[in-house]
Design a protein around this motif. Sequence first.
Motif, short mmCIF file in Angstrom:
data_model
loop_
_atom_site.label_atom_id
_atom_site.label_comp_id
_atom_site.label_asym_id
_atom_site.label_seq_id
_atom_site.Cartn_x
_atom_site.Cartn_y
_atom_site.Cartn_z
N ASN A 1 0.87 -1.27 -0.02
CA ASN A 1 0.02 0.03 0.08
C ASN A 1 0.93 1.23 0.09
OD1 ASN A 1 -2.78 -1.45 0.64
ND2 ASN A 1 -1.51 -2.28 2.27
N ARG A 2 0.68 2.14 -1.02
CA ARG A 2 1.40 3.34 -1.01
C ARG A 2 0.70 4.65 -0.64
NH1 ARG A 2 1.26 1.31 -6.04
NH2 ARG A 2 0.19 3.31 -6.78
N TYR A 3 1.53 5.47 0.11
CA TYR A 3 1.03 6.66 0.58
C TYR A 3 1.85 7.83 0.32
CZ TYR A 3 -1.75 2.83 3.31
OH TYR A 3 -1.94 1.62 3.64
N ILE A 4 1.55 9.17 0.79
CA ILE A 4 1.93 10.34 0.79
C ILE A 4 1.90 10.82 2.29
CG2 ILE A 4 2.75 10.67 -1.67
CD1 ILE A 4 0.28 12.86 -1.33
N LEU A 5 2.74 11.29 2.79
CA LEU A 5 2.48 12.03 4.00
C LEU A 5 3.23 13.38 4.05
CD1 LEU A 5 1.66 11.72 7.17
CD2 LEU A 5 4.02 10.88 7.49
N ASP A 6 2.47 14.38 4.39
CA ASP A 6 2.91 15.77 4.68
C ASP A 6 3.55 15.66 6.06
OD1 ASP A 6 3.55 18.26 4.99
OD2 ASP A 6 1.51 19.18 4.62
N THR A 7 4.97 15.98 6.15
CA THR A 7 5.45 15.89 7.46
C THR A 7 5.87 17.35 7.94
OG1 THR A 7 7.65 15.80 6.79
CG2 THR A 7 6.51 13.90 6.97
N GLU A 8 5.65 18.16 7.29
CA GLU A 8 6.15 19.90 7.67
C GLU A 8 5.45 20.22 9.15
OE1 GLU A 8 5.78 24.33 5.84
OE2 GLU A 8 4.30 23.03 5.43
N LYS A 9 4.42 19.87 9.75
CA LYS A 9 3.94 20.22 10.98
C LYS A 9 3.86 19.13 11.66
CE LYS A 9 1.22 24.29 9.16
NZ LYS A 9 -0.05 24.67 9.11
N LEU A 10 4.61 18.01 11.45
CA LEU A 10 4.75 16.85 12.40
C LEU A 10 5.95 16.93 13.38
CD1 LEU A 10 3.20 13.97 10.11
CD2 LEU A 10 2.25 15.53 11.70
N LYS A 11 6.16 16.43 14.43
CA LYS A 11 7.00 16.32 15.33
C LYS A 11 7.66 14.99 15.12
CE LYS A 11 9.12 17.75 19.89
NZ LYS A 11 8.75 18.09 20.90
N VAL A 12 8.86 14.87 14.57
CA VAL A 12 9.65 13.73 14.17
C VAL A 12 10.57 13.15 15.15
CG1 VAL A 12 10.77 12.23 12.14
CG2 VAL A 12 8.80 14.19 11.84
N ASP B 1 4.88 12.61 16.79
CA ASP B 1 3.84 12.19 15.57
C ASP B 1 4.50 11.16 14.82
OD1 ASP B 1 1.91 14.64 16.22
OD2 ASP B 1 3.64 15.77 15.44
N LEU B 2 5.69 11.33 14.59
CA LEU B 2 6.24 10.19 13.80
C LEU B 2 7.56 9.83 14.42
CD1 LEU B 2 5.09 9.46 10.87
CD2 LEU B 2 7.11 11.02 9.90
N ILE B 3 7.84 8.33 14.12
CA ILE B 3 9.09 7.83 14.64
C ILE B 3 9.86 6.98 13.76
CG2 ILE B 3 10.12 6.60 16.47
CD1 ILE B 3 7.78 6.65 18.28
N ARG B 4 11.08 7.35 13.64
CA ARG B 4 11.87 6.59 12.33
C ARG B 4 12.93 5.96 13.31
NH1 ARG B 4 16.65 7.55 9.39
NH2 ARG B 4 16.65 6.73 7.38
N GLY B 5 13.20 4.81 13.02
CA GLY B 5 14.40 4.10 13.59
C GLY B 5 14.51 2.55 13.07
N TYR B 6 15.44 1.69 13.73
CA TYR B 6 15.51 0.43 13.42
C TYR B 6 14.23 -0.35 13.82
CZ TYR B 6 20.35 2.09 14.30
OH TYR B 6 21.48 2.95 14.02
N ARG B 7 14.15 -1.47 13.09
CA ARG B 7 12.99 -2.42 13.24
C ARG B 7 13.45 -3.54 14.03
NH1 ARG B 7 11.59 -6.20 9.37
NH2 ARG B 7 13.08 -6.21 7.68
N VAL C 1 2.32 7.55 14.84
CA VAL C 1 1.84 7.37 16.28
C VAL C 1 0.79 8.31 17.10
CG1 VAL C 1 3.85 5.97 16.82
CG2 VAL C 1 3.95 8.55 17.23
N SER C 2 0.58 9.19 16.20
CA SER C 2 -0.42 10.48 16.68
C SER C 2 -1.47 10.64 15.66
CB SER C 2 0.15 11.76 16.78
OG SER C 2 0.61 12.43 15.65
N LYS C 3 -2.88 10.99 16.27
CA LYS C 3 -3.74 11.59 15.58
C LYS C 3 -3.45 12.35 14.38
CE LYS C 3 -7.56 10.58 19.01
NZ LYS C 3 -8.64 11.35 19.77
N LYS C 4 -2.68 13.33 14.81
CA LYS C 4 -2.11 14.42 13.82
C LYS C 4 -1.44 13.75 12.73
CE LYS C 4 0.20 18.69 13.56
NZ LYS C 4 1.25 19.70 14.37
N SER C 5 -0.74 12.77 12.80
CA SER C 5 0.01 12.13 11.64
C SER C 5 -0.92 11.38 10.83
CB SER C 5 1.12 11.19 12.14
OG SER C 5 0.65 10.25 13.04
N PHE C 6 -1.93 10.68 11.33
CA PHE C 6 -2.88 9.82 10.68
C PHE C 6 -3.63 11.06 9.56
CE2 PHE C 6 -1.54 6.63 13.38
CZ PHE C 6 -1.85 5.43 12.66
#
Length: 232
Positions: free
Chosen positions: A55-66, A115-121, A159-164
């Motif tokens: 499944n492919r998506y685009i995400l606007d991260t400008e106002k998200l805390k990463v 709002d968003l977490i990037r890391g090892y899996r 991980v947040s409502k805002k990111s969804f």
Amino acid sequence: MKIIELLHGSDHIIKIPSYGEGKINNDYGRGFYCTQDFDLAGEWACRHGSDGYINRYILDTEKLKVLDLCDGNHSVLEWIAILLQNRTFRLSGDLAQETRTYIIDNFSVDVSKYDLIRGYRADDSYFQFAEAFVENTISVSRLSQAMHLGNLGIQIALVSKKSFKNIEYEGTTKVSGGDYYPRFLTRDQKARRDYKESLSKKNNYRNEIFALDILREEMGRKDERIQRTIRK
């Protein structure tokens, strides 16, 4: 505005990811886990041998805390601390349990602020590294090196409502289990093989820092000894 593409491998099509669903004991807690690697998403989709969907998506991260745990500003111990809070570890003995508590108390990051977490899996192979460290089997430097073994990849979790609210469905690609399941097995087996090889290498116990050293010396995240070890 920063737009990124995200991929989610699954056994079904997901047009609208739902906040609050998913397993609570995932690496970074409950969330929607994605990757930016097409082949890795394909392996996730077909990890049980059957055909799946990317499944492919685009995400606007400008106002998200990463929270980017791989940006060089966070140590592998912070990743471990988050993992210890969410995943179920098979720890034996009081020392390992005390180590778990200490690592969480002194190295954990408050992920609720992001709002968003990037890391090892922490697939099974990476999870072995984490357990071995808490059990005092491998050192901090070995743990840090292990995160790059097997090329298991990076995951991004909403991980947040805002990111969804900021994610938008772009489409789905069906992928073959006959193609991607063998790739999944090969990647996992390589990580396990690399892990065993890393354990077979001789430890320099005098110069390495183990979980027991961190506990005894009451080291914190800014301790220069840990920083120096990780920078090697």
